[in-house]
Each structure stands twice: as structure tokens, then as C-alpha cells.
Design an enzyme around this catalytic site. Structure first.
Site, PDB file in Angstrom:
ATOM      1  N   VAL A   1       0.837  -1.198   0.000  1.00  0.00           N
ATOM      2  CA  VAL A   1       0.000   0.000   0.000  1.00  0.00           C
ATOM      3  C   VAL A   1       0.875   1.252   0.000  1.00  0.00           C
ATOM      4  CG1 VAL A   1      -1.765   1.308   1.273  1.00  0.00           C
ATOM      5  CG2 VAL A   1      -1.911  -1.185   1.146  1.00  0.00           C
ATOM      6  N   CYS A   2       1.988   1.209   0.703  1.00  0.00           N
ATOM      7  CA  CYS A   2       2.865   2.376   0.860  1.00  0.00           C
ATOM      8  C   CYS A   2       3.269   3.008  -0.471  1.00  0.00           C
ATOM      9  CB  CYS A   2       4.094   2.024   1.681  1.00  0.00           C
ATOM     10  SG  CYS A   2       3.701   1.419   3.340  1.00  0.00           S
ATOM     11  N   PRO A   3       3.748   2.236  -1.469  1.00  0.00           N
ATOM     12  CA  PRO A   3       4.152   2.895  -2.709  1.00  0.00           C
ATOM     13  C   PRO A   3       2.987   3.542  -3.448  1.00  0.00           C
ATOM     14  CG  PRO A   3       4.334   0.505  -2.937  1.00  0.00           C
ATOM     15  CD  PRO A   3       4.046   0.801  -1.494  1.00  0.00           C
TER      16      PRO A   3
ATOM     17  N   GLU B   1       0.496   5.117  -2.030  1.00  0.00           N
ATOM     18  CA  GLU B   1       0.284   6.400  -1.354  1.00  0.00           C
ATOM     19  C   GLU B   1       1.392   7.396  -1.694  1.00  0.00           C
ATOM     20  OE1 GLU B   1      -1.814   5.601   2.835  1.00  0.00           O
ATOM     21  OE2 GLU B   1       0.275   4.916   2.742  1.00  0.00           O
ATOM     22  N   LEU B   2       2.640   6.941  -1.594  1.00  0.00           N
ATOM     23  CA  LEU B   2       3.769   7.820  -1.852  1.00  0.00           C
ATOM     24  C   LEU B   2       3.796   8.271  -3.306  1.00  0.00           C
ATOM     25  CD1 LEU B   2       6.437   5.931   0.270  1.00  0.00           C
ATOM     26  CD2 LEU B   2       5.215   8.014   0.897  1.00  0.00           C
TER      27      LEU B   2
END
Length: 187
Positions: free
Chosen positions: A46-48, A50-51
Site C-alpha cells: 500500500v505504501c508505494p 500512497e507515496l
């Protein structure tokens, strides 16, 4: 106790930014709007997304005078490795702060102690270093840069217009409210 209207606590960190390692402290936040965007870890799922979403909207944040700081408990070296190997993360032009000591995550009360990882926390900080917006999401729920932009515009509006408030779903250019006895029970 809420972090709303509290000052950012002192910190020292190293970030990966524009191909370099740079040192940052809370003093670097003064005089401009800032977003601390905590996420659990580099090289995840999920992090990439969002970033990358923040990277795609970075110019819009910059036009508002806002600096974005991505923060995870990874080291700044890991941020560089991720930046160099991921097309999505390679788009990032904002600083990626390493928090391997967990101090910044503790300061913002997003540390998951047993995992040594940060929650998905978003903090909007005004030019005086005061936290104006706090948002926490469960690890499996990604955030939206457009919604963050809307909230920042609202925070900047009410900062520039004391005595006015922004109602739900307020967008730039729409009417605001001026709280008064005349409005009680009429909205």
C-alpha cells in the site's frame, strides 16, 4: 491526549532528498506548511501507492507552500535503494525521512512498538510548527492526496480568516461559516 494544536517535538533525522542525504530538524519546518506522512515500511504494497500519489500531486502541494515529508522507520539508505529500484518511488521529489531510532514515530504517537513500524499517520503542520490536522488509517487502508490537498486548503483558509470555519466537504472558493448565536440550530 490529542496532538492537535501542539508543537512538533524536537527531532534530528537524515532524509533522502533529490539524490542526496540531508539532515533535518524541527527548525526546518518553521515558516512553511508541512505534511509528515508516516507509513509502515519501504518495499511494501500500500505504501508505494500512497507515496506515488503524493509524488503525482507534489507540484500542487508546492504551489500551496507545503513541503511533504515521507517518514518510515527504515534508514535513509533504504529509502535511496527503494527510490533507485522502483519506478513509482523514483518519481518522489520530496524528502524521505529515515527514523531508525523510532524517535520521530514516538513523538507523533504513531509507533507500533512491538513491530518497530509506524502507523499510517498524516500530520499537517502550520508555519509556526503547530499540528493542525491529524489523520490515522489502519495499515490496510491507503490515503488520498486529493483529500489531503482539500484539508490543507481549508486549514490555510481558516488560518488566514480568523472567525470563519469550513463546513464538511468545503472546497476552495465555496462559502464558509462565521459561528455566531444566530447560526445555532439553523444549519
Amino acid at each position: 491526549m490529542s496532538l492537535i494544536n501542539t508543537q512538533v517535538k524536537p527531532f534530528k533525522a537524515t532524509a533522502f532528498h533529490n539524490g542526496e542525504f540531508v539532515d533535518l530538524t524541527e527548525a526546518d519546518l518553521k515558516g512553511k506548511w508541512s505534511v509528515f506522512f508516516f507509513y509502515p515500511a519501504d518495499f511494501t504494497f500500500v505504501c508505494p501507492t500512497e507515496l506515488g500519489d503524493l509524488a503525482d500531486h507534489y507540484e500542487e502541494f508546492q504551489k500551496l507552500g507545503v513541503e511533504i515529508y515521507g517518514v518510515s522507520t527504515d534508514k535513509h539508505f533504504t529509502h535511496k535503494a527503494w527510490h533507485d529500484t522502483s519506478e513509482t518511488i523514483g518519481k518522489i521529489k520530496y524528502p524521505m525521512i529515515g527514523d531508525p531510532t523510532l524517535a520521530i514515530s514516538r513523538n507523533f504517537e504513531v509507533l507500533i512498538e512491538e513491530d518497530g513500524l509506524a502507523e499510517r499517520g498524516t500530520f499537517v503542520i502550520d508555519p509556526e510548527g503547530t499540528i493542525q490536522i491529524v489523520e490515522l488509517n489502519a495499515g490496510n487502508i491507503g490515503r488520498d492526496a486529493n483529500e489531503l490537498l482539500r484539508k490543507i486548503k481549508a486549514a490555510q483558509y481558516v488560518a488566514a480568516h480568523p472567525g470563519e470555519v469550513c463546513p464538511a466537504k468545503w472546497k476552495e472558493g465555496e462559502s464558509t461559516l462565521s459561528p455566531s448565536l444566530d447560526l445555532v440550530g439553523k444549519i
